[in-house]
Design a protein around this motif. Sequence first.
Motif, PDB file in Angstrom:
ATOM      1  N   SER A 103      75.585  55.979 -31.661  1.00  0.00           N
ATOM      2  CA  SER A 103      75.613  54.617 -32.168  1.00  0.00           C
ATOM      3  C   SER A 103      75.309  53.617 -31.061  1.00  0.00           C
ATOM      4  N   PHE A 104      74.842  52.430 -31.461  1.00  0.00           N
ATOM      5  CA  PHE A 104      74.630  51.355 -30.500  1.00  0.00           C
ATOM      6  C   PHE A 104      75.948  50.896 -29.874  1.00  0.00           C
ATOM      7  N   GLU A 105      77.031  50.996 -30.642  1.00  0.00           N
ATOM      8  CA  GLU A 105      78.326  50.545 -30.140  1.00  0.00           C
ATOM      9  C   GLU A 105      78.750  51.290 -28.883  1.00  0.00           C
ATOM     10  N   SER A 106      78.279  52.504 -28.704  1.00  0.00           N
ATOM     11  CA  SER A 106      78.743  53.336 -27.592  1.00  0.00           C
ATOM     12  C   SER A 106      77.894  53.186 -26.337  1.00  0.00           C
ATOM     13  N   ARG A 107      76.955  52.275 -26.366  1.00  0.00           N
ATOM     14  CA  ARG A 107      76.022  52.138 -25.238  1.00  0.00           C
ATOM     15  C   ARG A 107      76.725  51.712 -23.954  1.00  0.00           C
ATOM     16  N   LYS A 108      76.329  52.345 -22.836  1.00  0.00           N
ATOM     17  CA  LYS A 108      76.793  51.979 -21.506  1.00  0.00           C
ATOM     18  C   LYS A 108      75.571  51.691 -20.633  1.00  0.00           C
ATOM     19  N   THR A 109      75.515  50.488 -20.118  1.00  0.00           N
ATOM     20  CA  THR A 109      74.378  50.088 -19.301  1.00  0.00           C
ATOM     21  C   THR A 109      74.721  50.337 -17.833  1.00  0.00           C
ATOM     22  N   TYR A 110      74.448  51.541 -17.381  1.00  0.00           N
ATOM     23  CA  TYR A 110      74.678  51.869 -15.971  1.00  0.00           C
ATOM     24  C   TYR A 110      73.693  51.107 -15.080  1.00  0.00           C
ATOM     25  N   GLU A 111      72.453  50.993 -15.550  1.00  0.00           N
ATOM     26  CA  GLU A 111      71.423  50.209 -14.877  1.00  0.00           C
ATOM     27  C   GLU A 111      70.679  49.418 -15.954  1.00  0.00           C
ATOM     28  N   TRP A 112      69.992  48.355 -15.529  1.00  0.00           N
ATOM     29  CA  TRP A 112      69.215  47.601 -16.500  1.00  0.00           C
ATOM     30  C   TRP A 112      68.053  46.907 -15.799  1.00  0.00           C
ATOM     31  N   VAL A 113      66.964  46.722 -16.567  1.00  0.00           N
ATOM     32  CA  VAL A 113      65.772  46.046 -16.060  1.00  0.00           C
ATOM     33  C   VAL A 113      65.340  45.000 -17.082  1.00  0.00           C
ATOM     34  N   GLU A 114      65.001  43.803 -16.604  1.00  0.00           N
ATOM     35  CA  GLU A 114      64.453  42.780 -17.490  1.00  0.00           C
ATOM     36  C   GLU A 114      63.612  41.790 -16.690  1.00  0.00           C
ATOM     37  N   ASN A 115      62.696  41.161 -17.401  1.00  0.00           N
ATOM     38  CA  ASN A 115      61.808  40.153 -16.810  1.00  0.00           C
ATOM     39  C   ASN A 115      60.948  40.749 -15.706  1.00  0.00           C
ATOM     40  N   VAL A 116      60.043  41.629 -16.133  1.00  0.00           N
ATOM     41  CA  VAL A 116      59.108  42.279 -15.219  1.00  0.00           C
ATOM     42  C   VAL A 116      57.687  41.846 -15.591  1.00  0.00           C
ATOM     43  N   ILE A 117      56.872  41.556 -14.594  1.00  0.00           N
ATOM     44  CA  ILE A 117      55.455  41.256 -14.802  1.00  0.00           C
ATOM     45  C   ILE A 117      54.634  42.315 -14.077  1.00  0.00           C
ATOM     46  N   ILE A 118      53.766  42.993 -14.841  1.00  0.00           N
ATOM     47  CA  ILE A 118      52.847  43.995 -14.287  1.00  0.00           C
ATOM     48  C   ILE A 118      51.453  43.466 -14.572  1.00  0.00           C
ATOM     49  N   ARG A 119      50.801  42.887 -13.559  1.00  0.00           N
ATOM     50  CA  ARG A 119      49.626  42.067 -13.826  1.00  0.00           C
ATOM     51  C   ARG A 119      48.478  42.383 -12.846  1.00  0.00           C
ATOM     52  N   ASN A 120      47.281  42.500 -13.429  1.00  0.00           N
ATOM     53  CA  ASN A 120      46.037  42.593 -12.649  1.00  0.00           C
ATOM     54  C   ASN A 120      46.049  43.753 -11.655  1.00  0.00           C
ATOM     55  N   ASN A 121      46.593  44.881 -12.079  1.00  0.00           N
ATOM     56  CA  ASN A 121      46.572  46.090 -11.263  1.00  0.00           C
ATOM     57  C   ASN A 121      45.500  47.047 -11.762  1.00  0.00           C
ATOM     58  N   ILE A 122      45.140  48.017 -10.929  1.00  0.00           N
ATOM     59  CA  ILE A 122      44.237  49.095 -11.312  1.00  0.00           C
ATOM     60  C   ILE A 122      45.042  50.392 -11.337  1.00  0.00           C
ATOM     61  N   PHE A 123      45.062  51.039 -12.499  1.00  0.00           N
ATOM     62  CA  PHE A 123      45.733  52.322 -12.668  1.00  0.00           C
ATOM     63  C   PHE A 123      44.671  53.390 -12.916  1.00  0.00           C
ATOM     64  N   LYS A 124      44.555  54.343 -11.997  1.00  0.00           N
ATOM     65  CA  LYS A 124      43.586  55.420 -12.168  1.00  0.00           C
ATOM     66  C   LYS A 124      44.187  56.743 -11.710  1.00  0.00           C
ATOM     67  N   GLY A 125      43.856  57.801 -12.438  1.00  0.00           N
ATOM     68  CA  GLY A 125      44.159  59.149 -11.997  1.00  0.00           C
ATOM     69  C   GLY A 125      45.597  59.580 -12.124  1.00  0.00           C
ATOM     70  N   ASN A 126      46.470  58.763 -12.709  1.00  0.00           N
ATOM     71  CA  ASN A 126      47.885  59.127 -12.835  1.00  0.00           C
ATOM     72  C   ASN A 126      48.053  60.201 -13.915  1.00  0.00           C
ATOM     73  N   GLU A 127      48.866  61.206 -13.630  1.00  0.00           N
ATOM     74  CA  GLU A 127      48.860  62.431 -14.425  1.00  0.00           C
ATOM     75  C   GLU A 127      49.339  62.236 -15.857  1.00  0.00           C
ATOM     76  N   ALA A 128      50.533  61.688 -16.056  1.00  0.00           N
ATOM     77  CA  ALA A 128      51.111  61.604 -17.396  1.00  0.00           C
ATOM     78  C   ALA A 128      50.779  60.308 -18.111  1.00  0.00           C
ATOM     79  N   GLY A 129      50.447  59.278 -17.365  1.00  0.00           N
ATOM     80  CA  GLY A 129      50.131  57.999 -17.963  1.00  0.00           C
ATOM     81  C   GLY A 129      50.125  56.907 -16.910  1.00  0.00           C
ATOM     82  N   SER A 130      49.604  55.761 -17.276  1.00  0.00           N
ATOM     83  CA  SER A 130      49.568  54.640 -16.340  1.00  0.00           C
ATOM     84  C   SER A 130      50.914  53.941 -16.261  1.00  0.00           C
ATOM     85  N   ILE A 131      51.442  53.509 -17.415  1.00  0.00           N
ATOM     86  CA  ILE A 131      52.691  52.751 -17.446  1.00  0.00           C
ATOM     87  C   ILE A 131      53.551  53.267 -18.584  1.00  0.00           C
ATOM     88  N   ILE A 132      54.837  53.477 -18.309  1.00  0.00           N
ATOM     89  CA  ILE A 132      55.814  53.763 -19.349  1.00  0.00           C
ATOM     90  C   ILE A 132      56.988  52.803 -19.172  1.00  0.00           C
TER      91      ILE A 132
END
Length: 682
Positions: A375-404
């Motif tokens: 359930s959502f009620e049981s969530r524990k935020t051990y770490e958290w990330v917010e307000n990220v900008i990923i802009r004007n980069n070049i992603f090439k050759g990465n094995e599983a994907g560029s961005i997750i």
Amino acid sequence: MKLRFYNIIILLISLSCSKDEVINVDQGDEDNNVPDEIVNTTPCNFTLKNVAPNTKLTINCVLDLKGETVNLPSGVELVFDKGQIINGVVNFESNGSIDGDLLNLSLSITGDAKLSNENFNFFGDRWEMKEGTVTNEVALENRKNLQKAIDLTSALGATKFSVEKIDVYFKITPIDETQPYGNTIEHTILLPSNFHLSLHEETVFRVQPNAFPWYSLMTIDKKENVKISGGNFIGDRYEHDYVPFFDRHGLKRSTHEWGVLLLVRGSENINIDNITLKSSIADGLITGSEGHRIYPETVWNKKVSLTNSIVSDNRRNNISITDGEDILIEGNEILDAGIGETLKDNDGNTIYSSAGVAPRFGLDVEPFVGYDDFSFESRKTYEWVENVIIRNNIFKGNEAGSIIVYTGDNVLIDGNFSDHVIAQNNTSGSKIINNTLEARDDVRGRIGISTSDYRKFIDFDGGTLKQYATGNDVKNNTIRNFFGGYNIRGNNAEVSGNTVEGATVCLLINKAENIKVHDNTYTSGAIASKAIRLTDYANNIEIYNEKFTLSNGFYLESIDFNMPNDDFHLNVDNFKVTIRESEFNSFRGPTIKNSRGVEILKNKIYSTTLLKNVTDIKFNNNTSEVINLTYHGISLENTSNSEIKNNHFTVKKNVFEGIFQVDSSVNTNNIIVNNTVEFKEL
């Protein structure tokens, strides 16, 4: 793209040793300005004993303190003039000053003093840095000596620490690498607050090859106002000993996936610019917290940027963002994360080596969030990330994907080039806009963009699912040559202004609610391609002003869609998808099978439409002309509770019908009125 700077060094040297006419070294504002090397090795014919207060003393010879401590009175200033002070301690009573070019490994400074210039130039030979391949013992001394220089100059007020061109190995693991635990912070190179580490563009800091599963070459730990610019940080990925390893808890750590080149944790206002991070056993850069947020004393990153840099060939991820807010990743080349074929033994067990280990993404946003139950009620935020900008980069050759974006909110992915997928898992308020995705040959079977779907039960009792992923827009992207253009999931999002080329499935929608898809353009020559594919369930979806040109495909595929299913934990009886005011240039008609709640309204359709085992379908006010007049306008088989109204069909004369019912006895409770049929010769 990594920027290169070429600097002009202006040295204004006075020949006088008077109080007012001493050496004047203009550091300027450019990186890597350096003074003349020490050239005078003549022993001094004076000492520092009996120096009067407020004296300005020029050092133009070698002053050997012979292991003694010299106490200087208030206001004494020591000025560099191609000399040095060695082998001892200088203790300033108060208000002392010393030129940074007099500092070296054998000289200690105590008391009340500061550097005469906040810009300090580090020369390896003055601090006994040994370049090239060295023993573990020498690599350990390299680290200790550099750390001593950083700590001393920072304590004396240095705000910029410029390093000449050097190539040095550092031992950053415990002396005994077989011990089951090693505190990374005890062995790393640590940077202080209010400090700019400026490296020559050809300077290389290397990890001494080791057999330890975790390390950090350089760390910014609970600091503020730190900048790193220039230089190259190289890991030991290809020299590392991937020996089986167990930690102090007896857990197997043989993956060796915790070595990082640059670790930023619990820090604020950090700028990393124009550097190279390459060939770590794990990640090039990790930004995170110094602990878990469930503890009130934990601090996390704020205002961290990585710009104009190259992050490549790291074994796990190139960049991992595990905790923090207001993070900027801009103008970088992010290349070849996690590459290398994984080896197996005869029993199918992984043989760990320099080959990549999961997740193997160019950039992974993934704080640790746990749940005690489903359930959502049981969530524990051990770490958290917010307000990220990923802009004007070049992603090439990465094995599983560029961005997750595996977890975290308000992540903007804007203006990047990618030859692999961009994907979300558990996020809200995240935008994917203005990117160009062109599938390289080995990933053409993937979906270019996948938005977030993250549902859990509202409470422990279950029964009703809640969608966490909301507001994840996809706009103005160009997506080429992926199997799927994009897969739209989640709640309350807009998809518009995109161009999809060469996809087998242009637009996929599943497990979605309250989505608007409009003003996108799709072209494909793929065999049996589909303009739209509907799967699982979706509700309140509006698709309009779309243009599809598929030379060998179907305009819609809907199979087992919005049908009752206990696994959904949702009542889908009244769910609805509306496709309206769009143009479908496709060679073949759609398959709408075992589906309900689909409305096709006011479209221009250039193929047939097939309905089979469906209910609650609306096909109204469309203009339908079957290309090459090869089939009926619309075909109904086991269709119920549906509307076919006010359509205009164009079909082949004397061969096909505008509306064809395979077996009218099983087509029940339908409204079929006010349709017109135009018959043409082929």
